[in-house]
Structure formats: C-alpha cells, structure tokens
Design an enzyme around this catalytic site. Structure first.
Site, PDB file in Angstrom:
ATOM      1  N   ASP A  67       0.813  -1.210   0.000  1.00  0.00           N
ATOM      2  CA  ASP A  67       0.000   0.000   0.000  1.00  0.00           C
ATOM      3  C   ASP A  67       0.852   1.268   0.000  1.00  0.00           C
ATOM      4  O   ASP A  67       2.063   1.217   0.215  1.00  0.00           O
ATOM      5  CB  ASP A  67      -0.970   0.003   1.195  1.00  0.00           C
ATOM      6  CG  ASP A  67      -0.289  -0.410   2.507  1.00  0.00           C
ATOM      7  OD1 ASP A  67       0.955  -0.412   2.566  1.00  0.00           O
ATOM      8  OD2 ASP A  67      -1.009  -0.724   3.465  1.00  0.00           O
ATOM      9  N   GLU A 143      -9.595  -1.511   5.216  1.00  0.00           N
ATOM     10  CA  GLU A 143     -10.159  -1.117   6.497  1.00  0.00           C
ATOM     11  C   GLU A 143     -11.448  -1.882   6.794  1.00  0.00           C
ATOM     12  O   GLU A 143     -12.141  -2.315   5.867  1.00  0.00           O
ATOM     13  CB  GLU A 143     -10.488   0.386   6.458  1.00  0.00           C
ATOM     14  CG  GLU A 143      -9.268   1.283   6.363  1.00  0.00           C
ATOM     15  CD  GLU A 143      -8.648   1.573   7.726  1.00  0.00           C
ATOM     16  OE1 GLU A 143      -8.517   0.651   8.542  1.00  0.00           O
ATOM     17  OE2 GLU A 143      -8.287   2.747   7.950  1.00  0.00           O
TER      18      GLU A 143
HETATM   19  C1  GLP Z   1      -0.420   0.378   8.560  1.00  0.00           C
HETATM   20  C2  GLP Z   1      -0.200  -0.412   7.273  1.00  0.00           C
HETATM   21  C3  GLP Z   1      -0.486  -1.880   7.468  1.00  0.00           C
HETATM   22  C4  GLP Z   1       0.197  -2.349   8.733  1.00  0.00           C
HETATM   23  C5  GLP Z   1      -0.442  -1.678   9.915  1.00  0.00           C
HETATM   24  C6  GLP Z   1       0.095  -2.131  11.261  1.00  0.00           C
HETATM   25  O1  GLP Z   1      -1.627   1.033   8.613  1.00  0.00           O
HETATM   26  N1  GLP Z   1      -0.951   0.072   6.152  1.00  0.00           N
HETATM   27  O2  GLP Z   1      -0.039  -2.610   6.322  1.00  0.00           O
HETATM   28  O3  GLP Z   1       0.097  -3.752   8.856  1.00  0.00           O
HETATM   29  O4  GLP Z   1      -0.234  -0.291   9.782  1.00  0.00           O
HETATM   30  O5  GLP Z   1       1.137  -1.346  11.687  1.00  0.00           O
HETATM   31  P1  GLP Z   1       2.077  -1.675  12.899  1.00  0.00           P
HETATM   32  O6  GLP Z   1       2.927  -2.816  12.441  1.00  0.00           O
HETATM   33  O7  GLP Z   1       2.875  -0.420  13.108  1.00  0.00           O
HETATM   34  O8  GLP Z   1       1.216  -2.032  14.053  1.00  0.00           O
END
Ligand code: GLP
Length: 247
Positions: A67, A143
C-alpha cells in the site's frame, strides 16, 4: 490457519528472515509481498544483517508492497516507499526495476490500480506475502467495512488508522493523508503463501478475533481463514488471548 508462537518479536523476526533467505536460495526469482508498519522493522533489520553477512541474495527477486498514501510521491520522506528504502531497499541487493510500488502521486488512480494488478500477474503472482495487522484488524489498507473491495483500489483511512500512522507525519494524525492505495483482499489472498505477523499486547484482542471469530469484513484479517496456506506468526504477548495457541 497455522499459528506459530515465538518467545519474542526478535525471535520471530530472526526465524522469518532465515525462512525468506532459504526460500530465495531455493527460488532466486521469488516474488515477495511486503508490508510497512512497526511490526516488520525487526524483520527488515534481520534481512539487512543476513545480506551483510552474505547469507541472503535478493538479486533476482521481485517485491510488491501492499500500500501507499495517496498524494505522496515516492521520494516524499513520509511515503511508505521512503520507509521501505530506509529500512530495507537501500541496504540489500534488490534490482531497483524489480521493486514494485503503488505510486501515491498518480493522477489517474484507477489506471494506477489496474497497472499494479497487471504487474503482479506478469510477475507470475506473489509467492510469499508478508502482512502486518492494523489495530482495528486491517491488512494493507483494507479497512473494516460493511463490504470489502477485492482488488487494488483507493480507500479512505479510518481516524484510528491515521492516528496509528502519525509517527511518519511528525506525530500529527491530522497530517496523515485521508486516502491511500492498497492491494485488495483478493489480491492478497491470491498469494501462494501468506505469513501475517503480529507482536505486542496491543494486538492480542484483534489476533484472537481474527483467528477464533467469524470471517467478517468488519475484521479484514479474518479473511485469511479462507486461505489454504496462511500462517499467523505471533510473539507471546500477541498470542496471550488465544485459547489453543500452537506453541
Ligand atoms: C499500517 C499499514 C499496514 C500495517 C499496519 C500495522 O496502517 N498500512 O499494512 O500492517 O499499519 O502497523 P504496525 O505494524 O505499526 O502495528
């Protein structure tokens, strides 16, 4: 889904980095799907370490990131592309032309999404998709919603997701773009193998719902239950609420 529980996030990251190195040795043209976020940072650190020790070779591999924020150019230091450069791409021997990324600065969103789907197809599909898990159950930027979009698309970010990404934007959630481009759940589920990573106590409740609850667009990660080769790799803190963790 296979659940694997590791003592710590570092142990998990070391094991996955070695697994990726083994897979690359068996198939140098491996196609990897990669996430951003805090969770994969120790994994990328391990991969860089293995590269420096000459124990992993990315020279013929291809990567597709999940993404990107809409409106941010690849060179923007707040972009996911810049994040990946910082933590992985600048330090390993990936061929730049085989690093695939959604372009957040596109003028034609639909075209960009179609281009990405075609690029994945042309690469022969994703062999190993690594995923993180959003606090609200999102994967990539799929989402929670009443319905999910199957393929790569543009999506509105939830306030909680914008808050979770504020660190890249000087800790100002208001500065996080309102929209992003993301692989869809079908794009993700077409990967031959999926490894979702979740670490830390803050993910425990969401992990439990994802694994033990129903398949629901209200928790996009639960769709991994439909995949025949999906693994959930957890540290003990993230596994704490599971009834029957496969330790
Ligand atoms: C973001 C990304 C996701 C990721 C998520 C979790 O929003 N778009 O792909 O898995 O955050 O993030 P974290 O690993 O910092 O908890």
């Amino acid at each position: 889904m296979t659940v694997r529980v590791f003592g710590t996030a570092d142990a998990l990251s070391r094991a996955l980095a070695l697994e990726i190195a083994r897979r690359l040795a068996a198939n140098p043209r491996l196609v990897l799907g990669l996430p951003t976020g805090r969770t994969p940072i120790p994994l990328y650190r391990e991969l860089v370490r293995l590269r420096r020790a000459g124990r992993v070779d990315f020279s013929r591999a291809t990567t597709f990131n999940l993404d990107e924020f809409l409106g941010l150019a690849p060179r923007d230091p707040r972009s996911y592309r810049a994040f990946m450069q910082r933590y992985l791409f600048d330090h390993v021997n990936l061929a730049p032309r085989r690093i695939q990324f959604l372009n957040g600065a596109t003028r034609d969103v639909d075209r960009e999404c179609r281009r990405y789907e075609r690029a994945i197809e042309r690469a022969g599909g994703i062999d190993l998709q690594i995923l993180g898990l959003g606090m609200n159950g999102h994967v990539g930027f799929n989402e929670p919603a009443r319905a999910l979009v199957a393929r790569t698309h543009c999506t509105a970010l939830k306030p909680a997701t914008r808050r979770a990404n504020a660190a890249l934007f000087g800790n100002r959630a208001g500065a996080v773009p309102r929209q992003a481009l993301s692989m869809g759940m079908a794009t993700i589920l077409h990967a031959r193998r999926i490894v979702l990573l979740a670490t830390g106590a803050t993910k425990a409740r969401c992990v439990q719902r994802m694994i033990e609850g129903p398949v629901t667009p209200r928790l996009p990660g639960s769709f991994l239950q439909l995949h025949r080769c999906a693994e959930i790799w957890l540290d003990q803190a993230a596994a704490a609420k599971l009834e029957l963790p496969d330790a």
